[in-house]
Design an enzyme around this catalytic site. Sequence first.
Site, mmCIF file in Angstrom:
data_model
loop_
_atom_site.group_PDB
_atom_site.id
_atom_site.type_symbol
_atom_site.label_atom_id
_atom_site.label_comp_id
_atom_site.label_asym_id
_atom_site.label_seq_id
_atom_site.Cartn_x
_atom_site.Cartn_y
_atom_site.Cartn_z
ATOM 1 N N ASP A 252 0.953 -1.217 -0.002
ATOM 2 C CA ASP A 252 0.018 0.165 -0.110
ATOM 3 C C ASP A 252 0.867 1.186 -0.030
ATOM 4 O O ASP A 252 2.167 1.079 0.223
ATOM 5 C CB ASP A 252 -0.983 -0.131 1.087
ATOM 6 C CG ASP A 252 -2.128 0.998 1.062
ATOM 7 O OD1 ASP A 252 -2.144 1.638 0.189
ATOM 8 O OD2 ASP A 252 -3.001 0.765 1.549
HETATM 9 C C1 BGC Z 1 -5.021 3.339 0.128
HETATM 10 C C2 BGC Z 1 -4.934 2.520 -1.001
HETATM 11 C C3 BGC Z 1 -4.853 3.180 -2.416
HETATM 12 C C4 BGC Z 1 -3.632 3.861 -2.502
HETATM 13 C C5 BGC Z 1 -3.533 4.569 -3.495
HETATM 14 C C6 BGC Z 1 -3.858 4.184 -0.020
HETATM 15 O O1 BGC Z 1 -3.851 5.432 1.034
HETATM 16 O O2 BGC Z 1 -4.774 2.503 1.349
HETATM 17 O O3 BGC Z 1 -6.401 1.675 -1.085
HETATM 18 O O4 BGC Z 1 -4.899 2.346 -3.378
HETATM 19 O O5 BGC Z 1 -3.597 4.922 -1.360
HETATM 20 O O6 BGC Z 1 -4.208 5.861 -3.773
#
Ligand code: BGC
Length: 693
Positions: A252
Site C-alpha cells: 500500500d
Molecule cells: C490506500 C489504497 C490506495 C492507495 C493509492 C492508500 O492510501 O490505502 O487503498 O489504493 O492509497 O491511492
Amino acid sequence: MKQLMTIAFLLLGVSALSAQPRIDQKARERAAELVSQMTLEEKCTLIHGVKDGDAVYEDGFHIQPVLRLGIPAIRMADGPQGVRNKTNSTYYPCGISLAASWNREVAGKVGEGIGLDARARGVAIMLCPGVNIYRTALCGRNFEYYGEDPYLASETALHYIEGIQDKGVMATIKHFALNNQEFDRHGVSSNADERTINEIYFPAFRKAVEEGDVACVMTSYNLVNGTHASENPWLIRDNLRAWGFEGIVMSDWTSTYSAIGCFGSGLDIEMPRGYAMNYENAKVLLESGVIEESWIDEKCRHILQTVIAYGFLDNPVKDESIPEDCDISRANALAAALEGPVMLKNEGLLPLKKSRKSIIVLGPNADIVPYGGGSGRMDPIEGRNVTLYAGLSRLGKGYKVELMDWKAPDYEKIRKAGAVIIAVGFNHDTELENADRTYSLPDGQDALIASVAEANPHTAVVVYSGGEVDVRPWIDKVEALVMAWYSGQEGGTALAQILSGKVSPSGRLPFTFWGSLEANPAYPNYFISKPYGQRTAKRYSQYPFVEYNEGIFLGYRGMEHFGVKPMFPLGYGLTYTDFAYSDLSVKALDGGYELSFVITNTGKVTTSEVAQVYITALDSAVIKADMELKGYEKVTVAPGKSETVSVFLPASAFSHYDVSSHAWVNDAGKYRVNVGASALDIRLFREISHGEE
Ligand code: BGC
C-alpha cells in the site's frame, strides 16, 4: 455512430481480450529472459514507483519503464468506485452497495464498466476491489468493502474482478490482510488466530487468487500478529504464494517500514516510491550478504510475467475506440444503483403514493451526490451526477417535489407536506480512509430528523453511509428508513424509482445491524488492547495491538454463540411484496448437494428476492458458528408467479480450517441446511448426514 463503434469494440474486445489473459509458461520464460538482461539498477527501478527527479511518472501511480528493454511505464489508478487519479469518470455504487445487492451479476457489471473506463484512459492496473471484512460500524473504509460475511465478500469480489479482467485490465485485491480499522493503521497489529484468519479474513483473497486469477494483490498498512503486512513472509509466501499466486504483490502507499523486511518478505513492488526497496539499499544489503540478487530477480519476474500475460509489453493499454463517458458504464452504474439500497423500515409510507402530491426533500445529502472519501473518492464526469432531489424531480406528473434548506427548515410547510424525505449520513469528509468514523450521524442530523418527524410523521429517512449508524434517536418516530450507501452517479435516479415504487427495493444487509455499538460482540475487541509503548521498526513487540477475541464468531455468526440479537440481521431487507418458500429438495451430487426450492411472489409487484442458504453443524466435534452462509441466489418473481431456485453446496461448505494440519478439513456429520430470507428468517430446512455411510 459513436455508440455503434463502442458496441463493435466491446464485441471484438471481449473475445480478443478474454482469450487468455493469464500467466503461462511463455510469459514466465519471456519475463525471465528480460530479467537476465537487466542491470541491478534497472531491476531496482522496476520494483518501486517514482524515482527521485522523475518528472514523467511522479504521480506515484506507475510502474517505472525500462525503455532500453522495451518495458513501458504501466499506469495504475484507484477504484473501487470508479477510475480515479487525474481523470473524471463514471462513478459507480460503492463496495458495500454491491454486496448489499447480493447480485453477482451487478458486481460483474460494475467491474466491466471500470474495465472499460480504464482501457479508455490507458490504465493497466486498477487498485480494486477492497475486501476487508466489516467488524464494526466504525471502520472508516467499510463503504469500500463487502460486509461481514466471507462468502458474500468472496462472491462479490470474484465477479467484480472478472468484470475488470475480462476487459484486459488487471485488478488488485486489497488490503492483504486484516486491515479492519483505520485508526492508527500504520501502527496497529491485528492479532488473530490462524483458524479465524483463514475462515473469516482470507477467503475473499483466496477465492480471487484460486478462482478469479486476480493479477495483483496489495498489502495493508497494519501489522498482522506482530509483523507489518508488506514485510510479512507468512502472509505473502506461506499463504498467498502457496495458493498459487503468480502475479504482483504491491505495498500500500507508504506502508513499508524497513528495507530488509521488504526485500525479504516476498513483496514485489513498493509504492508509491522506493523508500525502502531502492538501489542504494539493495547494494548495501547485497554486499553484506543479507539478501540475494535472486530475490530481486523474482520480484521483477512477477511484475514482468503479469504485464506480459496482459499483453502490455506489446500493445498499448489505451483503447481510443472506447469513449471516456461510455454508455455501457453509465448503464451499469444505474443497474447497480437500483439493487443496492436496503429498506429497513416501512410503515406504509413507501412507495410514495401519487396522492402524496407534495413531497419535501431536505438534508445535507438531498442535493449532492455524496461519496466516501480518501483514495476511494471519485471525480465524476461533468453533468452525470443525479442527486436524490434531481431524481425525485424527474419522476414527472403526480409528484410535486420541493427542496428545502435543511439548515433553516420551514416547519409550517413540513407539517402540510404529503411526505418528507430526509437525506442524511456521511460524506467524503466524515467517512474516509486513515480515520474511523462516529457511530452517530454527524452534524446534528439526529436532531433534524427528530424535529422533522415530530412535525410530520410521514417521514422517510435515507441514510448514506458505509455501514450501520445509530438510528435509536429517531427510528420509532419515522415511517420509513432506507440505507442508500454511496450509490454513485445514478443514485438519485435509482432511489427515486425505489421510493416512488417504480422499482421494488431488493437490497439486503451485507452485515449485522446491531442497533447499538455495544451489542456487537466484536466491539470490545475493536480498540487497541495494549497501551502505546516506544515504537521502532525493530521492536514490533512495542506496537499496540487489537485482539480479535470474537474469533470466528463475527457478526451474525456470533448471535447464538454470544446470545445476542441484532436490530436487523444479515440478509434483511424489506420489499413492496411478500414471498413464500416451498418444496425444498436436497440431492447428493459430487460430494456436495444440489438444493432446489420454490419461491412464490404472493404480493402485487414484480420484485427480486434474495434466497439465502445457511448451514448448521448439529454434532460437530469442532466448535462452529450456529449459522454459516454458504449459498445465495437472487431471483426476480412476478406477482402470483413462482420460480424454482437451485443452489449448489459443494463439499467444501462442510469444512473448517484445521490449525494442526494447516488445511481445510471436510467434516462428516449431521447438518441442518437452512433456506431463508435472512439469518433470522429461516423458511425451509432439511437435516442431512454429510459424508456418513
Ligand atoms: C490506500 C489504497 C490506495 C492507495 C493509492 C492508500 O492510501 O490505502 O487503498 O489504493 O492509497 O491511492
